[in-house]
Design an enzyme around this catalytic site. Sequence first.
Site, PDB file in Angstrom:
ATOM      1  N   ASP A  32      27.661  42.117 -14.932  1.00  0.00           N
ATOM      2  CA  ASP A  32      28.960  42.272 -16.425  1.00  0.00           C
ATOM      3  C   ASP A  32      29.192  40.356 -16.658  1.00  0.00           C
ATOM      4  OD1 ASP A  32      31.149  43.885 -17.909  1.00  0.00           O
ATOM      5  OD2 ASP A  32      30.917  42.305 -18.367  1.00  0.00           O
ATOM      6  N   ASN A  33      28.085  40.722 -18.293  1.00  0.00           N
ATOM      7  CA  ASN A  33      28.311  39.262 -18.890  1.00  0.00           C
ATOM      8  C   ASN A  33      29.279  38.418 -19.493  1.00  0.00           C
ATOM      9  OD1 ASN A  33      27.799  40.428 -20.819  1.00  0.00           O
ATOM     10  ND2 ASN A  33      26.215  39.325 -21.874  1.00  0.00           N
ATOM     11  N   GLY A  37      34.199  42.046 -21.848  1.00  0.00           N
ATOM     12  CA  GLY A  37      35.038  42.665 -21.034  1.00  0.00           C
ATOM     13  C   GLY A  37      35.201  41.207 -19.940  1.00  0.00           C
ATOM     14  N   ASP A  57      23.053  38.689 -17.337  1.00  0.00           N
ATOM     15  CA  ASP A  57      23.262  39.445 -18.912  1.00  0.00           C
ATOM     16  C   ASP A  57      21.984  40.625 -18.492  1.00  0.00           C
ATOM     17  OD1 ASP A  57      21.991  40.266 -21.567  1.00  0.00           O
ATOM     18  OD2 ASP A  57      23.110  38.525 -21.930  1.00  0.00           O
ATOM     19  N   LEU A  72      26.368  51.291 -18.539  1.00  0.00           N
ATOM     20  CA  LEU A  72      27.370  51.765 -19.210  1.00  0.00           C
ATOM     21  C   LEU A  72      27.572  49.964 -21.068  1.00  0.00           C
ATOM     22  CD1 LEU A  72      28.552  53.229 -18.024  1.00  0.00           C
ATOM     23  CD2 LEU A  72      31.026  52.724 -18.352  1.00  0.00           C
ATOM     24  N   ASN A  98      15.322  47.370 -18.382  1.00  0.00           N
ATOM     25  CA  ASN A  98      15.283  47.008 -17.706  1.00  0.00           C
ATOM     26  C   ASN A  98      15.996  47.647 -16.244  1.00  0.00           C
ATOM     27  OD1 ASN A  98      14.514  44.573 -18.405  1.00  0.00           O
ATOM     28  ND2 ASN A  98      15.896  43.479 -18.907  1.00  0.00           N
ATOM     29  N   GLY A 101      13.342  50.705 -15.520  1.00  0.00           N
ATOM     30  CA  GLY A 101      12.858  49.942 -14.254  1.00  0.00           C
ATOM     31  C   GLY A 101      13.397  49.947 -13.453  1.00  0.00           C
ATOM     32  N   TYR A 144      24.391  48.554 -33.390  1.00  0.00           N
ATOM     33  CA  TYR A 144      25.301  49.828 -32.340  1.00  0.00           C
ATOM     34  C   TYR A 144      24.248  51.194 -32.625  1.00  0.00           C
ATOM     35  CZ  TYR A 144      27.951  52.222 -29.723  1.00  0.00           C
ATOM     36  OH  TYR A 144      29.239  52.380 -28.470  1.00  0.00           O
ATOM     37  N   LYS A 148      21.477  52.899 -30.436  1.00  0.00           N
ATOM     38  CA  LYS A 148      21.832  53.712 -28.462  1.00  0.00           C
ATOM     39  C   LYS A 148      21.122  54.400 -28.988  1.00  0.00           C
ATOM     40  CE  LYS A 148      25.702  52.672 -26.872  1.00  0.00           C
ATOM     41  NZ  LYS A 148      25.802  52.207 -25.557  1.00  0.00           N
TER      42      LYS A 148
HETATM   43  P1  NAD Z   1      33.451  47.256 -23.575  1.00  0.00           P
HETATM   44  O1  NAD Z   1      33.344  45.857 -24.891  1.00  0.00           O
HETATM   45  O2  NAD Z   1      34.868  47.175 -23.166  1.00  0.00           O
HETATM   46  O3  NAD Z   1      32.984  47.652 -22.235  1.00  0.00           O
HETATM   47  C1  NAD Z   1      31.589  46.892 -22.043  1.00  0.00           C
HETATM   48  C2  NAD Z   1      31.245  46.224 -21.440  1.00  0.00           C
HETATM   49  O4  NAD Z   1      29.584  45.817 -21.234  1.00  0.00           O
HETATM   50  C3  NAD Z   1      31.487  44.960 -20.996  1.00  0.00           C
HETATM   51  O5  NAD Z   1      32.226  44.305 -20.024  1.00  0.00           O
HETATM   52  C4  NAD Z   1      30.751  43.650 -21.414  1.00  0.00           C
HETATM   53  O6  NAD Z   1      31.005  42.294 -20.744  1.00  0.00           O
HETATM   54  C5  NAD Z   1      29.666  44.205 -21.018  1.00  0.00           C
HETATM   55  N1  NAD Z   1      28.351  43.824 -21.490  1.00  0.00           N
HETATM   56  C6  NAD Z   1      27.983  43.843 -22.897  1.00  0.00           C
HETATM   57  N2  NAD Z   1      26.307  43.277 -23.461  1.00  0.00           N
HETATM   58  C7  NAD Z   1      26.123  43.087 -21.895  1.00  0.00           C
HETATM   59  C8  NAD Z   1      24.974  41.841 -21.467  1.00  0.00           C
HETATM   60  N3  NAD Z   1      24.085  41.834 -22.319  1.00  0.00           N
HETATM   61  N4  NAD Z   1      24.242  42.639 -19.972  1.00  0.00           N
HETATM   62  C9  NAD Z   1      25.576  42.460 -19.267  1.00  0.00           C
HETATM   63  N5  NAD Z   1      27.105  43.332 -19.839  1.00  0.00           N
HETATM   64  C10 NAD Z   1      27.108  43.166 -21.185  1.00  0.00           C
HETATM   65  O7  NAD Z   1      33.458  48.562 -24.100  1.00  0.00           O
HETATM   66  P2  NAD Z   1      33.541  50.610 -23.864  1.00  0.00           P
HETATM   67  O8  NAD Z   1      35.128  51.041 -24.397  1.00  0.00           O
HETATM   68  O9  NAD Z   1      34.480  50.674 -22.489  1.00  0.00           O
HETATM   69  O10 NAD Z   1      32.604  51.009 -23.628  1.00  0.00           O
HETATM   70  C11 NAD Z   1      31.746  50.916 -22.654  1.00  0.00           C
HETATM   71  C12 NAD Z   1      30.302  52.280 -22.883  1.00  0.00           C
HETATM   72  O11 NAD Z   1      30.553  52.787 -23.666  1.00  0.00           O
HETATM   73  C13 NAD Z   1      29.454  51.471 -24.132  1.00  0.00           C
HETATM   74  O12 NAD Z   1      27.829  51.212 -23.511  1.00  0.00           O
HETATM   75  C14 NAD Z   1      29.707  52.112 -25.518  1.00  0.00           C
HETATM   76  O13 NAD Z   1      29.224  51.427 -26.330  1.00  0.00           O
HETATM   77  C15 NAD Z   1      30.100  53.031 -24.986  1.00  0.00           C
HETATM   78  N6  NAD Z   1      30.819  54.597 -25.986  1.00  0.00           N
HETATM   79  C16 NAD Z   1      32.592  53.605 -25.349  1.00  0.00           C
HETATM   80  C17 NAD Z   1      33.051  54.402 -26.538  1.00  0.00           C
HETATM   81  C18 NAD Z   1      34.701  54.071 -26.649  1.00  0.00           C
HETATM   82  O14 NAD Z   1      34.838  55.006 -27.498  1.00  0.00           O
HETATM   83  N7  NAD Z   1      35.240  53.374 -25.687  1.00  0.00           N
HETATM   84  C19 NAD Z   1      32.571  55.469 -27.533  1.00  0.00           C
HETATM   85  C20 NAD Z   1      31.154  55.938 -27.203  1.00  0.00           C
HETATM   86  C21 NAD Z   1      30.526  55.052 -26.379  1.00  0.00           C
END
Ligand code: NAD
Length: 311
Positions: A32-33, A37, A57, A72, A98, A101, A144, A148
Site C-alpha cells: 500500500d502507498n 488507506g 506505489d 485492490l 505492473n 506482469g 475512475y 477500471k
Molecule cells: P480504499 O480507498 O479504502 O482502499 C484502496 C487502497 O489502495 C488504499 O489503502 C490506498 O492507500 C491504496 N492505494 C491507492 N492507490 C495506490 C497505489 N498507487 N499504490 C499502492 N496502493 C494504493 O477503498 P476500498 O473501498 O477498500 O476499495 C478497494 C478496491 O475495491 C478498489 O480497487 C475499489 O475500486 C474497489 N471497489 C470498492 C467498492 C466499495 O464499495 N468499497 C466498490 C467497487 C469497487
Amino acid sequence: MNRILITGGAGFLGSHLCEFLLEKEADVICVDNFFSGSKDNIRHLFSQPYFELIRHDIIHPLFVEVDKIFHLACPASPIHYQYNAIKTIKTSVMGTINMLGLAKRTKARILLASSSEIYGDAKIHPQLESYWGNVNPIGLRSCYDEGKRVAETLMMDYHRQNKVDVRIVRIFNTYGPRMAINDGRVVSNFIVQALRNEPLAIYGDGNQTRSFCYVSDLIQGLIAIMESNDFIGPMNLGNPAECTILDLAKKIIALTKSSSKIIHKPLPLDDPVRRRPDISLAKEKIGWMPETELEKGLLKTIDYFKRMVKP
Ligand code: NAD
Ligand code: UDP
C-alpha cells in the site's frame, strides 16, 4: 503455504481481506502507498508472523514471489479518486499492468477488484454482466470508471495473449467498519453526521438508489471466485436489496437515535440514478449470495464509528 499479495491491503476492503486470509493461515503480503488507506486498519496484524507490509506505489514495478494476487489498490471514493484524477488513472492502468506482469512472471492467479462504476449511468436495471455500460468518457468520474474499464481490458488481454490466470469482480457499493471518516461515501458520511447530530446532506432529491453490501459478505465472494477453477468473470458482487438515499438517511438517523435533520445539496455531475446488481451469475457459479441485512450491517458499522468519532 499460499503466498498471497494484497494490493491496497491497508484500505477498507483490503484490511478485512488481510485479516481473513491470515485466519486461514495464508502468508500475506500487504502492499500500500497509504493514499486512502491507513496503518491503523492493519495495526492489529503487525504482530502476526505471516503478515508482511510493504510501503510501495504500484505505478512502479514490484518484485516479489507470490502464488495469488488480490489487486485492490485504487482509491474508491469520489473525493479520493478525484483529488488527483491523473494519479487515479495511472494507478488503474500502470498499476494493473505492473501487477499483471508480476502475475505473468510468477504464474500467480490474479483477481481485479473492478467496480459497478464500469456500468456508468446504466440504461438497464438491474445491471447484468453482459451489459456494456453507459459511461461518460470525459466527465469527473471517468478517471475512475474508465480506469477500471481499461483495467478489465488489460486483464482479458493478458489472459488471452499470455495465459495469465485472471479473475474479475465488479463490486457494488460495500460498507462496514474501517471505512475512513473522510472517505466521502454515503454510508460513512451519514453515520458520522448522525453521530455528531449534524444535518445529513443528501445530494439531489434522494430518490437515486444504491444497493449496499456488508463487507464480510463481500470478502466471502472475493475468496469464492479466487478459489473457483471454472469461472474467471467478470462477475457482479453486491447486495441486490435496493434502497433510496433518502431511506438510507432516515434509517441511519433512527438507528443512531440522532437528532439530525436532513438537508439537500446539489447532485454531483454524472451521479448514477439507479444501481442494483443482478447476482444470478455469482449464485450459479460460486454459490454466493450476501446474508447481512442492511440494518444489521449498519448497526455494526455505527458501533465502529462510535469509537472513531468525537461528538
Ligand atoms: P480504499 O480507498 O479504502 O482502499 C484502496 C487502497 O489502495 C488504499 O489503502 C490506498 O492507500 C491504496 N492505494 C491507492 N492507490 C495506490 C497505489 N498507487 N499504490 C499502492 N496502493 C494504493 O477503498 P476500498 O473501498 O477498500 O476499495 C478497494 C478496491 O475495491 C478498489 O480497487 C475499489 O475500486 C474497489 N471497489 C470498492 C467498492 C466499495 O464499495 N468499497 C466498490 C467497487 C469497487
Ligand atoms: N451521497 C449523498 N450524500 C453524501 C454522499 C453521497 O447524498 O454525503 C449520494 C451520492 O450523490 C450518490 C449516493 O449517495 O447518489 C452514493 O454515493 P457514494 O459516493 O457513496 O457512491 P457511488 O455514487 O460511487 O455509488
